[in-house]
Design a protein around this motif. Structure first.
Motif, PDB file in Angstrom:
ATOM      1  N   GLY A  75       0.809  -1.213   0.000  1.00  0.00           N
ATOM      2  CA  GLY A  75       0.000   0.000   0.000  1.00  0.00           C
ATOM      3  C   GLY A  75       0.842   1.263   0.000  1.00  0.00           C
ATOM      4  O   GLY A  75       0.337   2.353   0.266  1.00  0.00           O
ATOM      5  N   GLY A  76       2.123   1.122  -0.314  1.00  0.00           N
ATOM      6  CA  GLY A  76       3.016   2.283  -0.334  1.00  0.00           C
ATOM      7  C   GLY A  76       3.113   2.902  -1.717  1.00  0.00           C
ATOM      8  O   GLY A  76       2.362   2.567  -2.630  1.00  0.00           O
ATOM      9  N   HIS A  77       4.071   3.828  -1.856  1.00  0.00           N
ATOM     10  CA  HIS A  77       4.299   4.539  -3.112  1.00  0.00           C
ATOM     11  C   HIS A  77       5.544   3.935  -3.772  1.00  0.00           C
ATOM     12  O   HIS A  77       6.585   3.789  -3.121  1.00  0.00           O
ATOM     13  CB  HIS A  77       4.526   6.023  -2.795  1.00  0.00           C
ATOM     14  CG  HIS A  77       4.429   6.895  -3.997  1.00  0.00           C
ATOM     15  ND1 HIS A  77       5.288   6.779  -5.072  1.00  0.00           N
ATOM     16  CD2 HIS A  77       3.568   7.893  -4.308  1.00  0.00           C
ATOM     17  CE1 HIS A  77       4.960   7.662  -5.993  1.00  0.00           C
ATOM     18  NE2 HIS A  77       3.913   8.355  -5.553  1.00  0.00           N
ATOM     19  N   ALA A  78       5.426   3.615  -5.077  1.00  0.00           N
ATOM     20  CA  ALA A  78       6.549   2.941  -5.761  1.00  0.00           C
ATOM     21  C   ALA A  78       7.844   3.754  -5.666  1.00  0.00           C
ATOM     22  O   ALA A  78       8.934   3.184  -5.532  1.00  0.00           O
ATOM     23  CB  ALA A  78       6.196   2.682  -7.218  1.00  0.00           C
ATOM     24  N   ASP A  79       7.739   5.092  -5.711  1.00  0.00           N
ATOM     25  CA  ASP A  79       8.956   5.930  -5.641  1.00  0.00           C
ATOM     26  C   ASP A  79       9.555   5.960  -4.233  1.00  0.00           C
ATOM     27  O   ASP A  79      10.609   6.567  -4.021  1.00  0.00           O
ATOM     28  CB  ASP A  79       8.648   7.368  -6.063  1.00  0.00           C
ATOM     29  CG  ASP A  79       8.317   7.438  -7.538  1.00  0.00           C
ATOM     30  OD1 ASP A  79       8.663   6.480  -8.268  1.00  0.00           O
ATOM     31  OD2 ASP A  79       7.699   8.442  -7.959  1.00  0.00           O
ATOM     32  N   GLY A  80       8.844   5.347  -3.289  1.00  0.00           N
ATOM     33  CA  GLY A  80       9.366   5.305  -1.922  1.00  0.00           C
ATOM     34  C   GLY A  80       9.842   3.921  -1.533  1.00  0.00           C
ATOM     35  O   GLY A  80      10.044   3.649  -0.346  1.00  0.00           O
ATOM     36  N   VAL A  81      10.030   3.024  -2.525  1.00  0.00           N
ATOM     37  CA  VAL A  81      10.482   1.654  -2.229  1.00  0.00           C
ATOM     38  C   VAL A  81      11.997   1.572  -2.411  1.00  0.00           C
ATOM     39  O   VAL A  81      12.504   1.632  -3.529  1.00  0.00           O
ATOM     40  CB  VAL A  81       9.772   0.626  -3.135  1.00  0.00           C
ATOM     41  CG1 VAL A  81      10.347  -0.777  -2.905  1.00  0.00           C
ATOM     42  CG2 VAL A  81       8.266   0.633  -2.871  1.00  0.00           C
ATOM     43  N   VAL A  82      12.709   1.464  -1.306  1.00  0.00           N
ATOM     44  CA  VAL A  82      14.175   1.350  -1.329  1.00  0.00           C
ATOM     45  C   VAL A  82      14.520  -0.138  -1.314  1.00  0.00           C
ATOM     46  O   VAL A  82      14.042  -0.881  -0.441  1.00  0.00           O
ATOM     47  CB  VAL A  82      14.796   2.028  -0.086  1.00  0.00           C
ATOM     48  CG1 VAL A  82      16.319   1.859  -0.083  1.00  0.00           C
ATOM     49  CG2 VAL A  82      14.413   3.505  -0.027  1.00  0.00           C
ATOM     50  N   LEU A  83      15.351  -0.556  -2.262  1.00  0.00           N
ATOM     51  CA  LEU A  83      15.697  -1.977  -2.373  1.00  0.00           C
ATOM     52  C   LEU A  83      17.090  -2.241  -1.815  1.00  0.00           C
ATOM     53  O   LEU A  83      17.975  -1.375  -1.884  1.00  0.00           O
ATOM     54  CB  LEU A  83      15.629  -2.405  -3.837  1.00  0.00           C
ATOM     55  CG  LEU A  83      14.244  -2.236  -4.489  1.00  0.00           C
ATOM     56  CD1 LEU A  83      14.324  -2.386  -6.003  1.00  0.00           C
ATOM     57  CD2 LEU A  83      13.249  -3.226  -3.899  1.00  0.00           C
ATOM     58  N   GLY A  84      17.277  -3.444  -1.286  1.00  0.00           N
ATOM     59  CA  GLY A  84      18.591  -3.815  -0.752  1.00  0.00           C
ATOM     60  C   GLY A  84      18.666  -5.310  -0.561  1.00  0.00           C
ATOM     61  O   GLY A  84      17.704  -6.029  -0.836  1.00  0.00           O
TER      62      GLY A  84
END
Ligand SMILES: Cc1ncc(COP(=O)(O)O)c(C=O)c1O
Length: 413
Positions: A75-84
């Motif tokens: 339910g978040g914003h795609a531009d706020g997804v930090v990957l690691g």
């Protein structure tokens, strides 16, 4: 209203090996669609990100797709997804970043319910900044993390509240919205560990009130990738350490080095798989309200995860009642709201002995503290090998539960 669990299981090649996989809380198996997505991404040719040629552009499309998939799941914003690489690495990254402007007198609140990955990075960052750590306590009898205590713990000096959306050993789901509301009212940020919660039901980061929500794809049928979901505007205001030439955009600013693009394709396939569980033959959609719009990936995820929750809870009732009925078994955790995760000891056997005996009967369970370091201390079992964990996920069935109960019954001294 039920998942067709036989159809779900048929998606997972590994489940054909005759083992009862009750180790999902430590990492799930992956469906064929995820294996294919990873191998197809490699086979099609992948370049590094940001180049002028098609193989590079494919990597960028995969990365954007992965962010969108995790946004749909949470339910978040795609531009706020930090990957690691995993939640632990990302949490150290955010702790280091946020602590840059902490100073003596500032406070951070951590909990004894949490996996150590949502404790130690904050404790160590606070120590380095001279900030004070305050602890939220668990009731050892019930396994609850009472939200009321946060009224005293959170003050105008609080900078960050770190709390789990679900315990990885006893399943307790604290009242996260109540805790994050208190944090917000005091001007503090909240960092919610959703690693254990995400696979067990619908997640909405806005409902949780989480400023940061951490999750790991390998707990929900995907490859070994972690993600932190946050408001892009919040991320824009933060300055992590980074290389000079690397992107200063959000969320890329937080990502170190080259992403594992083929695995990211697997993450998108895992979300698509979760969203499709209720499309499998003979499954029925539970009523999840207006948000569950079957026309969107988010809507299908919500409907599917509601069915997952229901399926797991039905099996868990049988599992827990069975364990609790055995005089030689002691179970831990009695929270009113919890995931389908059982934690128990067997009289006369150490946890590792129990796990070994069950393994010899082709039943996978975990033994030990499972990094719930503080909680196993609160329960008074850490020094004796902690306990045995049997966790249910969407692909477990009644036969898995029955096999475990039969095998544990036969461990009676
Ligand atoms: C609740 C919880 N938080 C954090 C972690 C750490 O996750 P990762 O392995 O992605 O670092 C785990 C892993 O088991 C977990 O169960």
């Amino acid at each position: 209203m039920k998942l067709n669990v036989a159809a779900v299981r048929a998606c997972y090649p590994a489940l054909a090996d005759g083992y009862a996989y009750l180790d999902g809380a430590a990492g799930t198996q992956v469906p064929r669609a995820v294996i294919d997505a990873i191998s197809n991404a490699q086979a099609e040719g992948l370049g590094n990100s940001g180049g002028a040629f098609p193989a590079s552009k494919r990597a960028d499309v995969i990365t954007a797709g992965c962010r969108a998939a995790i946004a749909a799941l949470t339910g978040g914003h795609a531009d706020g997804v930090v990957l690691g690489p995993n939640m632990t690495t990302l949490t150290y990254r955010f702790a280091g970043t946020l602590a840059k402007d902490w100073k003596p007198g500032d406070e951070v609140v951590v909990s004894r319910l949490d996996h150590d990955a949502n404790v130690r990075p904050w404790v160590q960052a606070a120590e380095q900044a001279g900030a004070t750590v305050r602890w939220a306590e668990v009731d050892p009898a019930t396994g609850e993390l009472p939200a009321g205590q946060y009224q005293d713990l959170i003050t105008e000096r609080t900078r960050l509240v770190a709390v789990s959306a679900a315990s990885n050993i006893i399943g307790t789901r604290p009242d996260v919205p109540a805790i994050t509301r208190l944090a917000k009212a005091a001007g503090a940020l909240s960092y919610v560990d959703g690693v254990h919660a995400t696979p067990h039901g619908p997640i909405d980061v806005r409902e949780l009130g989480a400023d940061f929500y951490a999750t790991s794809a390998y707990k929900w049928s995907g490859p070994h990738i972690g993600a932190v979901v946050a408001d892009p505007d919040l991320l824009r205001g933060l300055r992590p350490d980074k290389l000079k030439p690397s992107s200063d955009e959000v969320p890329e600013r937080f990502e170190l080095g080259t992403l594992p693009f083929a695995s990211l394709a697997g993450v998108s396939a895992a979300v698509a798989h979760l969203a499709s569980l209720t499309d499998l033959p003979d499954a029925a959609l539970p009523d999840t309200g207006a948000d569950a719009d079957p026309a969107t990936l988010r809507g299908r995820v919500l409907a599917s995860m509601a069915a997952v929750h229901q399926h797991e809870q039905e099996l868990f009732e049988v599992l827990l009642a069975g364990l609790d009925s055995m005089a030689h078994v002691r179970t831990y955790g009695r929270a009113a709201s919890r995931t389908a995760t059982a934690y128990f000891n067997v009289d006369g056997l150490t946890p590792v002995e129990v796990a070994e005996r069950l393994a010899s009967r082709k039943i996978n369970v975990w033994d030990g503290d499972n990094y719930a370091w503080e909680l196993t201390g609160v329960l008074g079992i850490r020094e004796t090998g902690s306990a045995v964990r049997a966790g249910l996920v969407h692909y477990n069935d009644a036969a898995d539960v029955d096999r475990l109960l039969t095998a544990v019954a036969e461990l009676a001294g």
